[in-house]
Design a protein around this motif. Structure first.
Motif, short mmCIF file in Angstrom:
data_model
loop_
_atom_site.label_atom_id
_atom_site.label_comp_id
_atom_site.label_asym_id
_atom_site.label_seq_id
_atom_site.Cartn_x
_atom_site.Cartn_y
_atom_site.Cartn_z
N VAL A 37 0.66 -1.34 0.14
CA VAL A 37 0.05 0.01 0.04
C VAL A 37 0.99 1.07 -0.19
N PRO A 38 0.86 1.93 -1.17
CA PRO A 38 1.71 3.14 -1.23
C PRO A 38 0.73 4.36 -0.46
N ILE A 39 1.41 5.09 0.40
CA ILE A 39 0.67 6.26 0.79
C ILE A 39 1.44 7.52 0.97
N ASP A 40 1.07 8.75 0.19
CA ASP A 40 2.09 9.67 0.24
C ASP A 40 1.42 10.98 0.44
N LEU A 41 1.85 11.99 1.12
CA LEU A 41 1.41 13.26 1.19
C LEU A 41 2.13 14.12 -0.10
N VAL A 42 0.97 14.80 -0.76
CA VAL A 42 1.73 15.55 -1.89
C VAL A 42 1.33 17.04 -2.04
N LEU A 43 2.36 17.77 -2.52
CA LEU A 43 2.39 19.20 -2.64
C LEU A 43 2.71 19.30 -4.08
N HIS A 44 1.33 19.82 -4.72
CA HIS A 44 1.49 20.12 -6.23
C HIS A 44 1.37 21.27 -6.60
N LEU A 45 2.12 21.95 -7.49
CA LEU A 45 2.39 23.36 -8.00
C LEU A 45 2.00 23.34 -9.37
N LYS A 46 1.01 23.99 -10.04
CA LYS A 46 0.67 24.00 -11.51
C LYS A 46 1.52 25.27 -12.02
N LEU A 47 2.68 25.10 -12.60
CA LEU A 47 3.40 26.21 -13.27
C LEU A 47 2.85 26.91 -14.24
N THR A 48 2.36 26.14 -15.41
CA THR A 48 1.57 26.90 -16.28
C THR A 48 0.05 25.95 -16.46
N ARG A 49 -0.51 26.33 -17.57
CA ARG A 49 -1.76 25.68 -17.73
C ARG A 49 -1.47 24.09 -17.92
N ASN A 50 -0.40 23.82 -18.68
CA ASN A 50 -0.17 22.46 -19.00
C ASN A 50 1.26 21.76 -18.39
N PHE A 51 1.62 22.38 -17.26
CA PHE A 51 2.99 21.75 -16.67
C PHE A 51 2.88 21.80 -15.14
N TYR A 52 3.15 20.86 -14.51
CA TYR A 52 3.18 20.91 -13.05
C TYR A 52 4.58 20.10 -12.50
#
Length: 147
Positions: free
Chosen positions: A78-93
């Protein structure tokens, strides 16, 4: 014994789906598929459910969990992760991930930390993840669908 593990894994996924917030409570719900090359051990394949909520500007905070198959030795986890997600542009993260990965054989708890980046087109995301699954580094591909 393997049937019991599959039953337990199915139970964990069912409880997770039941407790997942509805779209009105969370900004994004993402189903994901992943495949990693774990340099010393083997390959890992994941099916994950992720939930993200908007923090500020292009920054999102969330978590993901799911089912995992490690190819050698064959075991489930079971993989469990905390995720910090940043959208740099409309199509790139870009994103940072950290959390425990639980295996049902051998060393049960493995530390996981990674940096990911990729492209987003509509509801589909495709990316690369470079990180660490104790005791060695890993590199992998991710495919996701946001609801």
């Amino acid at each position: 014994m393997k049937r019991l593990r599959l039953f337990c894994l199915g139970g964990v996924l069912a409880v997770g789906l039941f407790l997942a917030p509805t779209p009105s409570e969370a900004a994004n719900i993402r189903l994901g598929l992943g495949a990693d090359y774990w340099f010393v051990e083997s390959a890992t394949f994941q099916f994950t459910l992720g939930v993200e909520t908007h923090l500020a500007g292009p920054l999102h905070l969330g978590g993901r969990f799911g089912a995992m198959l490690v190819s050698s030795p064959d075991t489930l986890g079971v993989p469990i992760d905390l995720v910090l997600h940043l959208k740099l542009t409309r199509n790139f993260y870009i994103e940072g991930l950290a959390g425990p990965w639980i295996l049902f054989e051998g060393d049960t708890f493995r530390a996981h930390g990674a940096f990911g980046f990729g492209l987003q087109s509509g509801k589909l995301t495709f990316g690369v993840e470079v990180g660490y699954i104790s005791p060695e580094p890993a590199i992998g591909l991710r495919l996701g669908y946001k609801f």
